[in-house]
Structures are given as C-alpha cells and as structure tokens.
Design a protein around this motif. Structure first.
Motif, PDB file in Angstrom:
ATOM      1  N   VAL A   1      53.155  50.201  77.982  1.00  0.00           N
ATOM      2  CA  VAL A   1      52.964  51.550  78.523  1.00  0.00           C
ATOM      3  C   VAL A   1      53.806  52.583  77.783  1.00  0.00           C
ATOM      4  CG1 VAL A   1      52.290  50.756  80.826  1.00  0.00           C
ATOM      5  CG2 VAL A   1      54.716  51.198  80.350  1.00  0.00           C
ATOM      6  N   VAL A   2      54.852  52.132  77.083  1.00  0.00           N
ATOM      7  CA  VAL A   2      55.688  53.025  76.278  1.00  0.00           C
ATOM      8  C   VAL A   2      55.182  53.076  74.842  1.00  0.00           C
ATOM      9  CG1 VAL A   2      58.018  53.445  75.384  1.00  0.00           C
ATOM     10  CG2 VAL A   2      57.704  52.578  77.721  1.00  0.00           C
ATOM     11  N   GLN A   3      54.940  51.912  74.263  1.00  0.00           N
ATOM     12  CA  GLN A   3      54.513  51.817  72.869  1.00  0.00           C
ATOM     13  C   GLN A   3      53.225  52.606  72.619  1.00  0.00           C
ATOM     14  OE1 GLN A   3      55.968  50.497  70.177  1.00  0.00           O
ATOM     15  NE2 GLN A   3      54.228  51.082  68.900  1.00  0.00           N
ATOM     16  N   THR A   4      52.337  52.622  73.580  1.00  0.00           N
ATOM     17  CA  THR A   4      51.048  53.308  73.394  1.00  0.00           C
ATOM     18  C   THR A   4      51.136  54.811  73.654  1.00  0.00           C
ATOM     19  OG1 THR A   4      50.442  52.760  75.682  1.00  0.00           O
ATOM     20  CG2 THR A   4      49.704  51.253  73.941  1.00  0.00           C
ATOM     21  N   ARG A   5      52.335  55.282  73.996  1.00  0.00           N
ATOM     22  CA  ARG A   5      52.524  56.718  74.211  1.00  0.00           C
ATOM     23  C   ARG A   5      53.559  57.249  73.218  1.00  0.00           C
ATOM     24  NH1 ARG A   5      51.468  54.674  79.430  1.00  0.00           N
ATOM     25  NH2 ARG A   5      49.894  55.882  80.605  1.00  0.00           N
ATOM     26  N   ASN A   6      53.284  57.100  71.950  1.00  0.00           N
ATOM     27  CA  ASN A   6      54.153  57.663  70.921  1.00  0.00           C
ATOM     28  C   ASN A   6      53.332  58.597  70.052  1.00  0.00           C
ATOM     29  OD1 ASN A   6      53.597  56.340  68.073  1.00  0.00           O
ATOM     30  ND2 ASN A   6      53.403  54.669  69.578  1.00  0.00           N
ATOM     31  N   SER A   7      53.951  59.677  69.630  1.00  0.00           N
ATOM     32  CA  SER A   7      53.224  60.678  68.853  1.00  0.00           C
ATOM     33  C   SER A   7      54.188  61.456  67.961  1.00  0.00           C
ATOM     34  CB  SER A   7      52.495  61.640  69.794  1.00  0.00           C
ATOM     35  OG  SER A   7      52.020  62.773  69.106  1.00  0.00           O
ATOM     36  N   LYS A   8      53.930  61.451  66.655  1.00  0.00           N
ATOM     37  CA  LYS A   8      54.731  62.249  65.725  1.00  0.00           C
ATOM     38  C   LYS A   8      54.551  63.734  66.009  1.00  0.00           C
ATOM     39  CE  LYS A   8      54.733  58.913  61.904  1.00  0.00           C
ATOM     40  NZ  LYS A   8      54.309  58.659  60.503  1.00  0.00           N
ATOM     41  N   SER A   9      53.328  64.114  66.389  1.00  0.00           N
ATOM     42  CA  SER A   9      53.048  65.513  66.693  1.00  0.00           C
ATOM     43  C   SER A   9      53.897  65.994  67.871  1.00  0.00           C
ATOM     44  CB  SER A   9      51.559  65.681  67.016  1.00  0.00           C
ATOM     45  OG  SER A   9      51.274  67.004  67.408  1.00  0.00           O
ATOM     46  N   LEU A  10      54.040  65.142  68.888  1.00  0.00           N
ATOM     47  CA  LEU A  10      54.881  65.497  70.031  1.00  0.00           C
ATOM     48  C   LEU A  10      56.331  65.684  69.596  1.00  0.00           C
ATOM     49  CD1 LEU A  10      55.620  65.833  73.023  1.00  0.00           C
ATOM     50  CD2 LEU A  10      55.635  63.333  73.218  1.00  0.00           C
ATOM     51  N   LEU A  11      56.858  64.766  68.802  1.00  0.00           N
ATOM     52  CA  LEU A  11      58.242  64.884  68.336  1.00  0.00           C
ATOM     53  C   LEU A  11      58.459  66.176  67.556  1.00  0.00           C
ATOM     54  CD1 LEU A  11      58.904  61.205  67.184  1.00  0.00           C
ATOM     55  CD2 LEU A  11      59.972  62.374  69.118  1.00  0.00           C
ATOM     56  N   GLN A  12      57.475  66.563  66.754  1.00  0.00           N
ATOM     57  CA  GLN A  12      57.582  67.807  65.991  1.00  0.00           C
ATOM     58  C   GLN A  12      57.598  69.022  66.906  1.00  0.00           C
ATOM     59  OE1 GLN A  12      54.181  67.357  63.418  1.00  0.00           O
ATOM     60  NE2 GLN A  12      55.240  65.969  62.000  1.00  0.00           N
ATOM     61  N   LYS A  13      56.764  68.997  67.929  1.00  0.00           N
ATOM     62  CA  LYS A  13      56.726  70.129  68.864  1.00  0.00           C
ATOM     63  C   LYS A  13      58.031  70.240  69.656  1.00  0.00           C
ATOM     64  CE  LYS A  13      51.742  70.738  69.585  1.00  0.00           C
ATOM     65  NZ  LYS A  13      51.244  69.896  68.498  1.00  0.00           N
ATOM     66  N   LEU A  14      58.599  69.100  70.044  1.00  0.00           N
ATOM     67  CA  LEU A  14      59.865  69.123  70.783  1.00  0.00           C
ATOM     68  C   LEU A  14      61.008  69.638  69.911  1.00  0.00           C
ATOM     69  CD1 LEU A  14      59.673  65.724  72.723  1.00  0.00           C
ATOM     70  CD2 LEU A  14      59.182  68.014  73.608  1.00  0.00           C
ATOM     71  N   ALA A  15      60.884  69.450  68.594  1.00  0.00           N
ATOM     72  CA  ALA A  15      61.933  69.892  67.673  1.00  0.00           C
ATOM     73  C   ALA A  15      61.873  71.387  67.376  1.00  0.00           C
ATOM     74  CB  ALA A  15      61.831  69.098  66.371  1.00  0.00           C
ATOM     75  N   ASP A  16      60.814  72.042  67.804  1.00  0.00           N
ATOM     76  CA  ASP A  16      60.626  73.459  67.490  1.00  0.00           C
ATOM     77  C   ASP A  16      61.514  74.391  68.309  1.00  0.00           C
ATOM     78  OD1 ASP A  16      58.766  72.953  65.541  1.00  0.00           O
ATOM     79  OD2 ASP A  16      57.023  73.279  66.833  1.00  0.00           O
ATOM     80  N   ASP A  17      62.118  73.873  69.389  1.00  0.00           N
ATOM     81  CA  ASP A  17      62.962  74.710  70.243  1.00  0.00           C
ATOM     82  C   ASP A  17      64.038  73.834  70.874  1.00  0.00           C
ATOM     83  OD1 ASP A  17      61.896  73.553  72.804  1.00  0.00           O
ATOM     84  OD2 ASP A  17      60.043  74.527  72.140  1.00  0.00           O
ATOM     85  N   ASN A  18      64.810  74.421  71.768  1.00  0.00           N
ATOM     86  CA  ASN A  18      65.889  73.673  72.412  1.00  0.00           C
ATOM     87  C   ASN A  18      65.722  73.663  73.929  1.00  0.00           C
ATOM     88  OD1 ASN A  18      68.219  72.088  71.854  1.00  0.00           O
ATOM     89  ND2 ASN A  18      69.504  73.706  72.734  1.00  0.00           N
ATOM     90  N   TYR A  19      64.471  73.781  74.413  1.00  0.00           N
ATOM     91  CA  TYR A  19      64.220  73.799  75.846  1.00  0.00           C
ATOM     92  C   TYR A  19      64.505  72.415  76.460  1.00  0.00           C
ATOM     93  CZ  TYR A  19      61.408  77.918  74.538  1.00  0.00           C
ATOM     94  OH  TYR A  19      60.964  79.108  74.036  1.00  0.00           O
ATOM     95  N   PRO A  20      64.900  72.375  77.725  1.00  0.00           N
ATOM     96  CA  PRO A  20      65.060  71.090  78.408  1.00  0.00           C
ATOM     97  C   PRO A  20      63.739  70.312  78.440  1.00  0.00           C
ATOM     98  CG  PRO A  20      65.865  72.906  79.772  1.00  0.00           C
ATOM     99  CD  PRO A  20      65.162  73.517  78.612  1.00  0.00           C
TER     100      PRO A  20
END
Length: 370
Positions: free
Chosen positions: A79-98
């Motif tokens: 359930v964790v392994q199948t929910r990984n995304s490089k695109s998500l990591l990039q979007k989270l890196a765009d700001d410093n929001y919680p």
C-alpha cells in the motif's frame, strides 16, 4: 496571511462513500471553511478525477498508483510502494508549506525527503498491521489471506517511519493509547464526518438497516451474520452498499423480508438512514472508530452493535450491545417496540460534542500553526 497546507490522500476522497475517504473529504471541507488553502494530492486506481474537490482546494493533483506485480515483492508494504511519485516529490519541493499525510499508505515521501524546518503530520487511520491481520482472519480466499498476513508484517515494521513526522494524529481513543506509547508526538483528533448537529427524528422508523462496503471481508462477514439473525424474525432488514457482492445477495434472496439496496449517491444513503428504526452494525476488528457508528448516532435512530464496535469509544451508553445470535434477536424484538424520543437526542448531543468537525479542524490548525 493565508495558511497553506498540502494533504496527500491515499485515494480520491470523493465521492465520500467509504470510511477512510470520509475522514479526508470532510476534513478538507472543514479546513476550507476556516480559511486554509488546501493543496490536495490524490493517488488513484479505480476512481476518476472529481471537479467537486475544486470547490474546497486551492489545487488538486492526481497520481496513478504504481500497482505493478513487482510491488508485491518489495520490502515496503504494497500500500506504500504503489503510492510513490517523482512528480509529487517535485511539487512538495516547490514550497515550504506543512504536509499532512493521510494514513501510512501515503508516507512514501518521508522515505525520500528530509523536509527540514517543515512540519509533517501523519493521520493514522488504524493500527494498520492489526487491521490487516484482521482482514486476513476474516478472508476466505487463500491468496488474499496470505497477502494480508504478509502486508501486516510489513506494516508493523514500516510504522517506525512515524518517527520522522512532526506530529502523529490518531483517529480514536484506542489508537491514541497505542501510538502515544510509541511516539510521544501523537495527538488525538476525532474522525471527521458530514454532520454538524444531531438530527431530531420522528419516533418510529420502518425497518432495521445495515450499511457497509461489501468489498471488505469484515463487512461481508457482518452482513451474513445479520442475515442469520433476521431470517427467522418477523421484522424487515435492509442491507445497503455502494458495492455488490454475489454471495451476500444470494443469501438475501432466500429471505423475503430482507432486501439489498445499491447506494448510488449520498442522498440514497441519507434517505435509507432517515427511514430506519434500528441500525444494526458489528465488526470483528477492534481497530479505528467506525464512521458508520458516528454517522448513525448523529443522523439515525436506535443503534444495536456488538461490543467490538463500541469498545473504548466512549459511546457505549448510546447503543444496545449484543454479541451472540440470540442476544441480537432478543434486542431486535425489544427495539422494534421502542419509540425514539427527544431524550435520546439530548443524550447524544452531550456525548457527541467532541465530534464536531469545525471544532476539530480548528484543533488541527492550532497544532500546525501554533
């Protein structure tokens, strides 16, 4: 100054028609009402993008689950392994929001990024390894039973990821005790749901009612048990679900006063609940808090449960409790003669005060932006 928050959801939380997504959807609605700018990230498999979410979110992003065969053999839970995304990591890196991670399922980014000087919160929806062991115990399909057992073991090992979070949010008193013992940064915020006040209803409904996601073995087991309870009782039972299950429906066909109703929209579920006199529900897993219980106490008449459903919830006195076939039958016979009064409503208002979605959203805001 605006408050911005990333929420990473394990599934698209609309329609809000099963336990986990109900908590997510009504949480983001409450946060939106209190002025939080939510940036929602949804993993999906069999659901589709929903424009309804745009009404409550500053932005909505969708990521397909990576449900590849090799994921079964990962050291990480499936359930964790199948929910990984490089695109998500990039979007989270765009700001410093919680960042609020919904369930252990969505915490893959905590493995891949440090999030220094940034608040990260994990909402735990269950003690997941206990929940999956319960699924294994209820499952009759040998492959699924094996999968759930292995997944349970992986989840127990993986939950140490919670040490990386700034806060852990438990969903029920029992889970609060468990997680607080392991992670001191654990806080209890009750489940989010659609109700803002206890409904005042007429004295009598017309049938007993069970609702559940029949894709889940525990719910199928509960439905089959209730069919056994009602098949020889002179009182109608409605079993409802958004999902068909042939084995349950075949059993129902053998009892003329039991019927199955397919739920196609929230309005269907609301109407069925409003006409029910007795809401019957049981679970064979003492994990989390059952949203159907909370929703019924806010919007329905009498509740009849087993002890596992209400244990350690603080709501035991609002329900009739039975654990055997005969006990259920006897209490059904009792409740069908009872009338639902204003005293029942007043008592529920007192006990359900802690389950107000807006008050709990404010608690979450105070915790994140202290």
């Amino acid at each position: 100054m605006f408050k911005h928050l990333h929420i990473i959801a394990f599934d698209i939380p609309f329609p809000a028609n099963y336990g986990g997504v109900i908590d997510v959807f009504y949480k983001l609605k409450a946060l939106h009402k209190l002025g939080v700018k939510v940036h929602l990230h949804c993993f999906y498999e069999d659901r589709t993008p929903q424009t309804e979410l745009n009404h409550y979110c500053e932005s909505v992003n969708y990521y397909p689950r990576q449900a590849k065969f090799k994921s079964f053999f990962s050291r990480l839970p499936f359930v964790v392994q199948t929910r990984n995304s490089k695109s998500l990591l990039q979007k989270l890196a765009d700001d410093n929001y919680p960042i609020l991670f919904e369930g252990l399922h969505s915490t893959y980014p905590l493995l891949r990024a440090t999030f220094k000087n940034r608040k990260t919160i994990v909402r735990v929806h269950n003690v997941e390894h206990t929940y999956y062991q319960g699924l294994a115990n209820s499952e009759t399909n040998w492959f699924k039973k094996l999968f759930f057992k292995i997944e349970s073991q992986k989840l127990k090992s993986y939950q140490s990821i919670l040490k990386k979070a700034t806060f852990v949010l438990s969903i029920a008193p029992l889970e609060q005790l468990y997680f607080k013992n392991l992670f001191q940064q654990t806080h209890y915020i009750p489940v989010f749901h659609q109700n803002n006040q206890v409904k005042s209803l007429s004295e009598k409904g017309v049938y007993a009612y069970y609702v559940g996601d029949l894709r889940i073995a525990d719910n199928r087991k509960a439905a089959l048990f209730l069919i056994s309870v009602f098949k020889n009782l002179d009182y109608p039972l409605v079993i409802a679900s958004s999902f068909n299950n042939q084995s349950v429906e075949n059993k129902i066909k053998k009892s003329p006063h039991i019927r199955f109703v397919k739920i196609n929209a929230q309005a269907d579920a609301d109407a069925l609940l409003a006409d029910a006199h007795l809401n019957v529900m049981l679970t064979f897993q003492n994990t989390g808090i059952k949203l159907k219980l909370i929703n019924t106490l806010f919007a329905g008449r009498f509740c009849l449960t087993n002890s596992t459903m209400v244990k350690d919830t603080g709501l035991e006195s609002l329900c009739g409790v039975a654990n055997t076939l005969n006990d259920f039958k006897n209490l059904v016979k009792t409740y069908k003669k009872e009338v639902f009064t204003s005293n029942d409503t007043i008592m529920r208002e007192r006990y359900l005060a802690d389950f107000n979605p807006l008050k709990n959203a404010q608690k979450l805001i105070d915790l994140i932006w202290d």
